[in-house]
Structures are given as C-alpha cells and as structure tokens.
Design a protein around this motif. Structure first.
Motif, PDB file in Angstrom:
ATOM      1  N   UNK A   1      91.591 112.700  30.261  1.00  0.00           N
ATOM      2  CA  UNK A   1      90.463 113.101  29.416  1.00  0.00           C
ATOM      3  C   UNK A   1      89.957 114.508  29.718  1.00  0.00           C
ATOM      4  N   UNK A   2      90.443 115.139  30.789  1.00  0.00           N
ATOM      5  CA  UNK A   2      90.017 116.507  31.098  1.00  0.00           C
ATOM      6  C   UNK A   2      90.511 117.512  30.066  1.00  0.00           C
ATOM      7  N   UNK A   3      91.622 117.186  29.431  1.00  0.00           N
ATOM      8  CA  UNK A   3      92.147 118.034  28.364  1.00  0.00           C
ATOM      9  C   UNK A   3      91.313 117.794  27.108  1.00  0.00           C
ATOM     10  N   UNK A   4      90.702 118.825  26.511  1.00  0.00           N
ATOM     11  CA  UNK A   4      89.842 118.621  25.334  1.00  0.00           C
ATOM     12  C   UNK A   4      90.571 117.966  24.158  1.00  0.00           C
ATOM     13  N   UNK A   5      91.839 118.303  23.970  1.00  0.00           N
ATOM     14  CA  UNK A   5      92.623 117.703  22.888  1.00  0.00           C
ATOM     15  C   UNK A   5      92.762 116.198  23.099  1.00  0.00           C
ATOM     16  N   UNK A   6      93.079 115.805  24.313  1.00  0.00           N
ATOM     17  CA  UNK A   6      93.254 114.381  24.620  1.00  0.00           C
ATOM     18  C   UNK A   6      91.919 113.641  24.601  1.00  0.00           C
ATOM     19  N   UNK A   7      90.872 114.276  25.085  1.00  0.00           N
ATOM     20  CA  UNK A   7      89.544 113.640  25.064  1.00  0.00           C
ATOM     21  C   UNK A   7      89.112 113.380  23.620  1.00  0.00           C
TER      22      UNK A   7
ATOM     23  N   UNK B   1     101.518 114.684  25.770  1.00  0.00           N
ATOM     24  CA  UNK B   1     100.130 114.403  25.399  1.00  0.00           C
ATOM     25  C   UNK B   1      99.997 114.155  23.900  1.00  0.00           C
ATOM     26  N   UNK B   2     100.751 114.901  23.109  1.00  0.00           N
ATOM     27  CA  UNK B   2     100.705 114.671  21.659  1.00  0.00           C
ATOM     28  C   UNK B   2     101.222 113.282  21.306  1.00  0.00           C
ATOM     29  N   UNK B   3     102.274 112.835  21.991  1.00  0.00           N
ATOM     30  CA  UNK B   3     102.796 111.491  21.744  1.00  0.00           C
ATOM     31  C   UNK B   3     101.781 110.430  22.167  1.00  0.00           C
ATOM     32  N   UNK B   4     101.140 110.626  23.302  1.00  0.00           N
ATOM     33  CA  UNK B   4     100.124 109.685  23.761  1.00  0.00           C
ATOM     34  C   UNK B   4      98.929 109.658  22.812  1.00  0.00           C
ATOM     35  N   UNK B   5      98.519 110.814  22.328  1.00  0.00           N
ATOM     36  CA  UNK B   5      97.415 110.871  21.364  1.00  0.00           C
ATOM     37  C   UNK B   5      97.815 110.193  20.058  1.00  0.00           C
TER      38      UNK B   5
END
Length: 118
Positions: A36-42, A12-16
């Motif tokens: 987008x359910x993950x607050x960090x990714x959203x 997820x960090x790489x995708x962000x």
C-alpha cells in the motif's frame, strides 16, 4: 472516468487488476501489506475493496427482496442473474483498465475509497 496512464510495475499492475474480479482477497492483501506504500496500489486496493463492499450490499438487497412473497421469483430469476452479470462485466472492465496502468474513478465507490481509505 478519469484515466491517466501510470508507470507501475507489471507485477503490481497484475495484482491491481486481480483485485477487482477476486472479491476482498486481493484487495485486502494490498491494503494490509506494505504494497500500500505505492500510491497506485493503494488507490486500486482501496477502490477494489469498496467495489466489493458495494456489490455485496447490492446482492444482500436482492436476496432480501427475493424473500418477499409474490415478488421473490422476480428477484431470484430475473434480477439476481442480471446483477451478477453486471458485476462480472464491470469487474473485468476495471481489471483491464487497472492492468493497463490507468488511474480509474468509479462514480460512488472512488469517493468512499479516497475519503475512508487513506
């Protein structure tokens, strides 16, 4: 910038991180899918999407001003490359911050992202 380390998944960090230098594509994937359910990714998805929109508006302004007679060469030869370089440097910086798991705030963009993105 408000930077607080996050315990996000490395994928997820790489995708962000990729959402900032790859305009629209990765940010739209984050915003439209279940990621987008993950607050960090959203947060990073919406911030990166508004980041892309802001720079697209700035680039259109440079192109429009580049068509003004007698001033166009200044915008196409001098200001255009500087705008592109600024976008590239800032996108890479924000990508590194996102990959490090930090919750970053971009001055005007993050306000729009938090207001309209959720």
């Amino acid at each position: 910038m408000n930077q607080q380390p996050s315990e996000a998944d490395p994928v997820n960090r790489l995708l962000a991180a990729l959402a900032y230098p790859v305009p629209f594509v990765i940010a739209m994937i984050i915003v439209v899918t279940d990621i987008k359910k993950d607050p960090y990714m959203r947060h990073h998805g919406w911030t990166a999407l508004f980041w892309s929109v802001a720079w697209l508006c700035i680039w259109f302004a440079v192109v429009i001003l580049g068509n003004v007679p007698f001033l166009g060469w200044i915008f196409f030869i001098l200001i255009g490359p500087l705008v592109w370089l600024a976008w590239l440097i800032l996108s890479i910086y924000y990508a590194i911050q996102a990959y490090n798991g930090k919750h970053l705030t971009i001055p005007v963009v993050s306000d729009f992202a938090s207001k309209y993105g959720t």
